[in-house]
Design an enzyme around this catalytic site. Structure first.
Site, PDB file in Angstrom:
ATOM      1  N   GLY A 124       0.829  -1.216   0.000  1.00  0.00           N
ATOM      2  CA  GLY A 124       0.000   0.000   0.000  1.00  0.00           C
ATOM      3  C   GLY A 124       0.855   1.255   0.000  1.00  0.00           C
ATOM      4  N   TYR A 133      -0.971 -17.844  -5.008  1.00  0.00           N
ATOM      5  CA  TYR A 133      -1.922 -16.729  -4.857  1.00  0.00           C
ATOM      6  C   TYR A 133      -3.359 -17.208  -5.077  1.00  0.00           C
ATOM      7  CZ  TYR A 133      -4.459 -12.428  -5.917  1.00  0.00           C
ATOM      8  OH  TYR A 133      -5.388 -11.413  -5.932  1.00  0.00           O
ATOM      9  N   VAL A 162      -0.681  -5.688 -15.761  1.00  0.00           N
ATOM     10  CA  VAL A 162      -0.261  -5.362 -17.120  1.00  0.00           C
ATOM     11  C   VAL A 162      -0.722  -3.969 -17.579  1.00  0.00           C
ATOM     12  CG1 VAL A 162      -2.234  -6.510 -18.252  1.00  0.00           C
ATOM     13  CG2 VAL A 162      -0.022  -6.373 -19.426  1.00  0.00           C
ATOM     14  N   SER A 199     -10.712 -13.802  -5.858  1.00  0.00           N
ATOM     15  CA  SER A 199     -10.033 -13.601  -7.143  1.00  0.00           C
ATOM     16  C   SER A 199     -10.472 -14.589  -8.212  1.00  0.00           C
ATOM     17  CB  SER A 199      -8.521 -13.741  -6.941  1.00  0.00           C
ATOM     18  OG  SER A 199      -7.852 -13.784  -8.179  1.00  0.00           O
ATOM     19  N   ASN A 258      -9.308  -9.229 -12.922  1.00  0.00           N
ATOM     20  CA  ASN A 258      -8.309  -8.258 -13.413  1.00  0.00           C
ATOM     21  C   ASN A 258      -8.748  -6.795 -13.342  1.00  0.00           C
ATOM     22  OD1 ASN A 258      -7.484 -10.985 -14.544  1.00  0.00           O
ATOM     23  ND2 ASN A 258      -5.738  -9.725 -15.089  1.00  0.00           N
ATOM     24  N   ASP A 268       0.508 -18.837 -15.341  1.00  0.00           N
ATOM     25  CA  ASP A 268      -0.351 -17.904 -16.059  1.00  0.00           C
ATOM     26  C   ASP A 268      -1.609 -18.611 -16.580  1.00  0.00           C
ATOM     27  OD1 ASP A 268      -0.414 -15.184 -16.682  1.00  0.00           O
ATOM     28  OD2 ASP A 268       0.098 -15.565 -18.788  1.00  0.00           O
TER      29      ASP A 268
HETATM   30  C1  UD1 Z   1      -4.293 -12.479 -11.768  1.00  0.00           C
HETATM   31  C2  UD1 Z   1      -5.803 -12.717 -11.650  1.00  0.00           C
HETATM   32  C3  UD1 Z   1      -6.480 -11.483 -11.121  1.00  0.00           C
HETATM   33  C4  UD1 Z   1      -5.799 -11.027  -9.842  1.00  0.00           C
HETATM   34  C5  UD1 Z   1      -4.336 -10.755 -10.119  1.00  0.00           C
HETATM   35  C6  UD1 Z   1      -3.595 -10.323  -8.867  1.00  0.00           C
HETATM   36  C7  UD1 Z   1      -6.347 -14.346 -13.409  1.00  0.00           C
HETATM   37  C8  UD1 Z   1      -7.061 -14.591 -14.675  1.00  0.00           C
HETATM   38  N1  UD1 Z   1      -6.360 -13.086 -12.949  1.00  0.00           N
HETATM   39  O1  UD1 Z   1      -4.070 -11.566 -12.763  1.00  0.00           O
HETATM   40  O2  UD1 Z   1      -7.843 -11.754 -10.846  1.00  0.00           O
HETATM   41  O3  UD1 Z   1      -6.394  -9.876  -9.370  1.00  0.00           O
HETATM   42  O4  UD1 Z   1      -3.758 -11.960 -10.571  1.00  0.00           O
HETATM   43  O5  UD1 Z   1      -2.289  -9.990  -9.171  1.00  0.00           O
HETATM   44  O6  UD1 Z   1      -5.784 -15.228 -12.808  1.00  0.00           O
HETATM   45  N2  UD1 Z   1       1.741  -9.700 -18.888  1.00  0.00           N
HETATM   46  C9  UD1 Z   1       2.561  -9.412 -19.966  1.00  0.00           C
HETATM   47  N3  UD1 Z   1       3.488  -8.431 -19.832  1.00  0.00           N
HETATM   48  C10 UD1 Z   1       3.652  -7.724 -18.677  1.00  0.00           C
HETATM   49  C11 UD1 Z   1       2.802  -8.023 -17.579  1.00  0.00           C
HETATM   50  C12 UD1 Z   1       1.869  -9.026 -17.734  1.00  0.00           C
HETATM   51  O7  UD1 Z   1       2.467 -10.030 -21.022  1.00  0.00           O
HETATM   52  O8  UD1 Z   1       4.524  -6.831 -18.627  1.00  0.00           O
HETATM   53  C13 UD1 Z   1       0.712 -10.735 -19.076  1.00  0.00           C
HETATM   54  C14 UD1 Z   1       0.685 -11.829 -18.014  1.00  0.00           C
HETATM   55  O9  UD1 Z   1       1.590 -12.866 -18.302  1.00  0.00           O
HETATM   56  C15 UD1 Z   1      -0.770 -12.259 -18.107  1.00  0.00           C
HETATM   57  C16 UD1 Z   1      -1.521 -10.969 -18.439  1.00  0.00           C
HETATM   58  O10 UD1 Z   1      -0.534 -10.085 -18.966  1.00  0.00           O
HETATM   59  O11 UD1 Z   1      -0.968 -13.183 -19.163  1.00  0.00           O
HETATM   60  C17 UD1 Z   1      -2.153 -10.306 -17.232  1.00  0.00           C
HETATM   61  O12 UD1 Z   1      -1.195 -10.272 -16.198  1.00  0.00           O
HETATM   62  P1  UD1 Z   1      -1.412  -9.495 -14.835  1.00  0.00           P
HETATM   63  O13 UD1 Z   1      -1.883  -8.122 -15.114  1.00  0.00           O
HETATM   64  O14 UD1 Z   1      -0.179  -9.668 -14.014  1.00  0.00           O
HETATM   65  O15 UD1 Z   1      -2.634 -10.218 -14.148  1.00  0.00           O
HETATM   66  P2  UD1 Z   1      -3.047 -11.783 -13.992  1.00  0.00           P
HETATM   67  O16 UD1 Z   1      -1.892 -12.589 -13.566  1.00  0.00           O
HETATM   68  O17 UD1 Z   1      -3.853 -12.195 -15.159  1.00  0.00           O
END
Ligand code: UD1
Length: 314
Positions: A38, A144, A188, A120, A173, A274
């Site tokens: 936080g 997680y 992301v 989640s 997300n 993932d």
């Molecule tokens: C997951 C959960 C979400 C939770 C979060 C907490 C799922 C579907 N979602 O999010 O509910 O609140 O964890 O952290 O499980 N990515 C890239 N490049 C980057 C960063 C991320 O390609 O620089 C990709 C990741 O590999 C993933 C997607 O973007 O495929 C989303 O990633 P991220 O935003 O970290 O969230 P989730 O892991 O999906």
């Protein structure tokens, strides 16, 4: 005396949005946050009118103190990030399970009216069928996801065994203003927006065809407030998403359009743990809470880009 609301993790991204809405509504608000992930700056505009406690909920004595006198709890405190939990399962277990059990126990002994729990979408793992519905089995792929599942099961048990009213919202997300873009574990959307604003290259893990039900934070705030009082919601868990999904490649296109630029993208191998595709069936939240996602992904992205344009500082 007016009701007292406790927002755990109130200095976090989602928690701080809830706090601000409650304050706007004229409610009495207490926040507890250990400032591990936080940031106190998120509460700058309301700090003078809330009761802010910087303590760690993994200590049961802390929980007892902060829950004392509280009517409603919005339990947002957690160490988020799938990747972070894979790197450090013990720390995330402590924050996501131990602290959650402590909070539930204090709520039970202090006669709290209702607790809303930040669950989640990650609990579903890789289901074959989309959209994901609450009656599908949980198949957590990361510490997680497992921890969030245990948290919502504890919330359910506390309702079944002790009649503590709990409602679990499985967030899909969530994104929006003030989400941290700079950690290696950042989500992301804030990461991509700040990189694009700085003219930096984006990294996509995998082929970019993985998809998410990206949910604007205001929708999540709305659902939390509804869940505090909705009849028939106690003891339930439900999806909280937008009910639409886009791939990461589509996300990049939308951001390019909003910002009026071309992104440079580097593709790296997919990350362990993932999830491939994620999309919420939001029927249950619609029925039980009267929830409606008022802000679409497109509008949410435009608002978020605006915010980062005005606030990005590094
Ligand atoms: C997951 C959960 C979400 C939770 C979060 C907490 C799922 C579907 N979602 O999010 O509910 O609140 O964890 O952290 O499980 N990515 C890239 N490049 C980057 C960063 C991320 O390609 O620089 C990709 C990741 O590999 C993933 C997607 O973007 O495929 C989303 O990633 P991220 O935003 O970290 O969230 P989730 O892991 O999906």
């Amino acid at each position: 005396m007016s009701k007292l609301y406790l927002v755990t993790g109130g200095a976090g991204f989602i928690g701080s949005h809830i706090v601000q809405r409650l304050v706007k509504r004229g409610e009495r608000v207490r926040v507890v946050d250990n400032l591990c992930t936080g940031e106190i700056e998120r509460l700058a505009s309301v700090l003078s009118v809330i009761d802010f406690v910087e303590e760690d909920l993994a200590d049961p004595a802390v929980c007892d103190r902060v829950v004392d006198g509280v009517d409603y709890v919005l339990h947002q405190a957690a160490i988020p990030s799938v990747q972070r939990s894979i790197r450090d399962p013990m720390a995330s277990n402590r924050a996501n399970i131990t602290a959650t059990l402590n909070v539930l126990e204090s709520c039970r002994t202090h006669g709290v009216r209702r607790l809303v729990y930040a669950a989640s979408s990650s609990v579903y793992g890789d289901t074959k069928v989309l959209p994901k519905r609450e009656d599908m089995p949980a198949t957590p792929l990361s510490p997680y996801a497992l921890q969030k599942f245990v948290g919502e099961r504890y919330a359910k048990l506390y309702f079944d065994l002790y009649k503590l009213e709990t409602v679990s919202l499985r967030y899909f997300n969530v994104f929006g203003p003030s989400q941290d873009p700079y950690s290696e574990y950042s989500a992301v959307i804030p990461k991509f927006i700040t990189k694009l604003l700085a003219g930096e290259k984006l990294t996509i893990f995998g082929d970019g065809e993985q998809s998410r039900d990206f949910t604007y934070v205001e929708n999540v705030v709305q659902a939390n407030l509804l869940a505090l009082t909705a009849d028939g919601a106690a003891g339930k868990m439900m999806n909280l998403g937008c009910g639409t999904r886009i791939s990461l490649n589509q996300l990049v296109k939308q951001l390019e359009n909003i910002l009026g630029l071309n992104a440079q993208v580097e593709y790296l191998p997919a990350r362990a743990g993932d999830v491939r595709d994620s999309l919420a069936d939001i029927g249950l939240a619609e029925r039980l809470l009267g929830y409606q996602p008022r802000v679409s992904v497109e509008d949410g992205l435009a608002r978020t880009v605006d915010w980062f344009r005005n606030h990005a500082s590094r």
